[in-house]
Design a protein around this motif. Structure first.
Motif, PDB file in Angstrom:
ATOM      1  N   MET A  24       0.842  -1.167   0.000  1.00 39.04           N
ATOM      2  CA  MET A  24       0.000   0.000   0.000  1.00 39.04           C
ATOM      3  C   MET A  24       0.892   1.237   0.000  1.00 39.04           C
ATOM      4  O   MET A  24       1.904   1.266   0.687  1.00 39.04           O
ATOM      5  N   TYR A  25       0.530   2.232  -0.749  1.00 38.23           N
ATOM      6  CA  TYR A  25       1.299   3.466  -0.846  1.00 38.23           C
ATOM      7  C   TYR A  25       0.493   4.627  -0.282  1.00 38.23           C
ATOM      8  O   TYR A  25      -0.737   4.599  -0.283  1.00 38.23           O
ATOM      9  N   SER A  26       1.214   5.641   0.172  1.00 38.29           N
ATOM     10  CA  SER A  26       0.581   6.846   0.692  1.00 38.29           C
ATOM     11  C   SER A  26       1.490   8.016   0.371  1.00 38.29           C
ATOM     12  O   SER A  26       2.570   7.839  -0.194  1.00 38.29           O
ATOM     13  N   THR A  27       1.050   9.216   0.717  1.00 42.57           N
ATOM     14  CA  THR A  27       1.827  10.422   0.451  1.00 42.57           C
ATOM     15  C   THR A  27       2.002  11.205   1.744  1.00 42.57           C
ATOM     16  O   THR A  27       1.055  11.342   2.527  1.00 42.57           O
ATOM     17  N   ILE A  28       3.198  11.713   1.963  1.00 41.14           N
ATOM     18  CA  ILE A  28       3.433  12.581   3.119  1.00 41.14           C
ATOM     19  C   ILE A  28       2.854  13.945   2.785  1.00 41.14           C
ATOM     20  O   ILE A  28       3.180  14.529   1.761  1.00 41.14           O
ATOM     21  N   GLN A  29       1.972  14.433   3.652  1.00 41.21           N
ATOM     22  CA  GLN A  29       1.326  15.714   3.431  1.00 41.21           C
ATOM     23  C   GLN A  29       1.672  16.679   4.554  1.00 41.21           C
ATOM     24  O   GLN A  29       2.028  16.263   5.654  1.00 41.21           O
ATOM     25  N   LYS A  30       1.573  17.954   4.295  1.00 36.63           N
ATOM     26  CA  LYS A  30       1.866  18.983   5.282  1.00 36.63           C
ATOM     27  C   LYS A  30       0.733  19.054   6.295  1.00 36.63           C
ATOM     28  O   LYS A  30      -0.441  19.035   5.956  1.00 36.63           O
ATOM     29  N   TRP A  31       1.106  19.127   7.566  1.00 42.24           N
ATOM     30  CA  TRP A  31       0.140  19.287   8.651  1.00 42.24           C
ATOM     31  C   TRP A  31       0.752  20.286   9.615  1.00 42.24           C
ATOM     32  O   TRP A  31       1.604  19.936  10.433  1.00 42.24           O
ATOM     33  N   GLY A  32       0.417  21.569   9.482  1.00 41.13           N
ATOM     34  CA  GLY A  32       1.086  22.627  10.238  1.00 41.13           C
ATOM     35  C   GLY A  32       2.521  22.699   9.768  1.00 41.13           C
ATOM     36  O   GLY A  32       2.787  22.818   8.577  1.00 41.13           O
ATOM     37  N   ASN A  33       3.463  22.616  10.709  1.00 43.74           N
ATOM     38  CA  ASN A  33       4.884  22.621  10.362  1.00 43.74           C
ATOM     39  C   ASN A  33       5.439  21.198  10.256  1.00 43.74           C
ATOM     40  O   ASN A  33       6.644  21.010  10.143  1.00 43.74           O
ATOM     41  N   SER A  34       4.557  20.221  10.316  1.00 48.30           N
ATOM     42  CA  SER A  34       4.982  18.826  10.314  1.00 48.30           C
ATOM     43  C   SER A  34       4.520  18.124   9.052  1.00 48.30           C
ATOM     44  O   SER A  34       3.744  18.652   8.268  1.00 48.30           O
ATOM     45  N   GLY A  35       4.977  16.908   8.894  1.00 46.15           N
ATOM     46  CA  GLY A  35       4.496  16.046   7.825  1.00 46.15           C
ATOM     47  C   GLY A  35       3.577  14.998   8.429  1.00 46.15           C
ATOM     48  O   GLY A  35       3.750  14.596   9.576  1.00 46.15           O
ATOM     49  N   ALA A  36       2.587  14.545   7.670  1.00 45.09           N
ATOM     50  CA  ALA A  36       1.631  13.572   8.188  1.00 45.09           C
ATOM     51  C   ALA A  36       1.335  12.521   7.134  1.00 45.09           C
ATOM     52  O   ALA A  36       1.328  12.797   5.935  1.00 45.09           O
ATOM     53  N   ILE A  37       1.076  11.310   7.612  1.00 39.87           N
ATOM     54  CA  ILE A  37       0.645  10.217   6.752  1.00 39.87           C
ATOM     55  C   ILE A  37      -0.606   9.628   7.390  1.00 39.87           C
ATOM     56  O   ILE A  37      -0.614   9.326   8.587  1.00 39.87           O
ATOM     57  N   ARG A  38      -1.643   9.455   6.609  1.00 40.79           N
ATOM     58  CA  ARG A  38      -2.855   8.801   7.105  1.00 40.79           C
ATOM     59  C   ARG A  38      -2.632   7.302   7.066  1.00 40.79           C
ATOM     60  O   ARG A  38      -2.162   6.744   6.065  1.00 40.79           O
ATOM     61  N   LEU A  39      -2.973   6.635   8.158  1.00 41.74           N
ATOM     62  CA  LEU A  39      -2.838   5.182   8.218  1.00 41.74           C
ATOM     63  C   LEU A  39      -4.224   4.572   8.029  1.00 41.74           C
ATOM     64  O   LEU A  39      -5.118   4.772   8.846  1.00 41.74           O
ATOM     65  N   PRO A  40      -4.413   3.818   6.965  1.00 41.80           N
ATOM     66  CA  PRO A  40      -5.714   3.204   6.728  1.00 41.80           C
ATOM     67  C   PRO A  40      -6.093   2.241   7.855  1.00 41.80           C
ATOM     68  O   PRO A  40      -5.233   1.642   8.507  1.00 41.80           O
ATOM     69  N   LYS A  41      -7.394   2.077   8.060  1.00 44.59           N
ATOM     70  CA  LYS A  41      -7.896   1.221   9.125  1.00 44.59           C
ATOM     71  C   LYS A  41      -7.343  -0.196   8.998  1.00 44.59           C
ATOM     72  O   LYS A  41      -6.981  -0.814   9.996  1.00 44.59           O
ATOM     73  N   VAL A  42      -7.253  -0.719   7.781  1.00 45.73           N
ATOM     74  CA  VAL A  42      -6.753  -2.079   7.589  1.00 45.73           C
ATOM     75  C   VAL A  42      -5.316  -2.208   8.103  1.00 45.73           C
ATOM     76  O   VAL A  42      -4.947  -3.227   8.695  1.00 45.73           O
ATOM     77  N   ILE A  43      -4.495  -1.189   7.915  1.00 47.43           N
ATOM     78  CA  ILE A  43      -3.111  -1.200   8.418  1.00 47.43           C
ATOM     79  C   ILE A  43      -3.113  -1.174   9.941  1.00 47.43           C
ATOM     80  O   ILE A  43      -2.365  -1.923  10.586  1.00 47.43           O
ATOM     81  N   LEU A  44      -3.948  -0.321  10.533  1.00 50.78           N
ATOM     82  CA  LEU A  44      -4.045  -0.258  11.996  1.00 50.78           C
ATOM     83  C   LEU A  44      -4.524  -1.594  12.564  1.00 50.78           C
ATOM     84  O   LEU A  44      -4.026  -2.056  13.594  1.00 50.78           O
ATOM     85  N   ASP A  45      -5.477  -2.223  11.896  1.00 51.59           N
ATOM     86  CA  ASP A  45      -5.982  -3.518  12.356  1.00 51.59           C
ATOM     87  C   ASP A  45      -4.887  -4.586  12.307  1.00 51.59           C
ATOM     88  O   ASP A  45      -4.717  -5.352  13.254  1.00 51.59           O
TER      89      ASP A  45
END
Length: 81
Positions: free
Chosen positions: A1-22
């Motif tokens: 699975m691929y994702s993109t690092i996105q800007k979140w304030g002064n930080s970078g963020a990656i959303r973790l899909p529910k399936v990955i968390l599970d």
């Protein structure tokens, strides 16, 4: 699975899909430990080990402690000595 690092304030963020968390058995708002290595980020569950007792903390203490004074520098404000 691929994702993109996105800007979140002064930080970078990656959303973790529910399936990955599970799969990782992680839940929302759970504390994690984040480690960084070359080209890699590792996310582990935070170690919730109990606090060590005083006896455990002193187990390797050999009884010898040589204290000494140390100079913290001169006053820089309105300290009273």
């Amino acid at each position: 699975m691929y994702s993109t690092i996105q800007k979140w304030g002064n930080s970078g963020a990656i959303r973790l899909p529910k399936v990955i968390l599970d799969i990782a058995q992680l839940r929302e708002n759970e504390e994690v430990q984040i480690l960084a290595e070359l080209d890699r980020i590792i996310i582990n569950k935070a170690d919730k080990a109990r606090h060590k007792t005083l006896k455990e903390r002193l187990a390797n203490f050999d009884g010898e402690y040589a204290f000494e004074e140390w100079n913290t520098g001169g006053p820089v404000g309105n300290e009273v000595f």
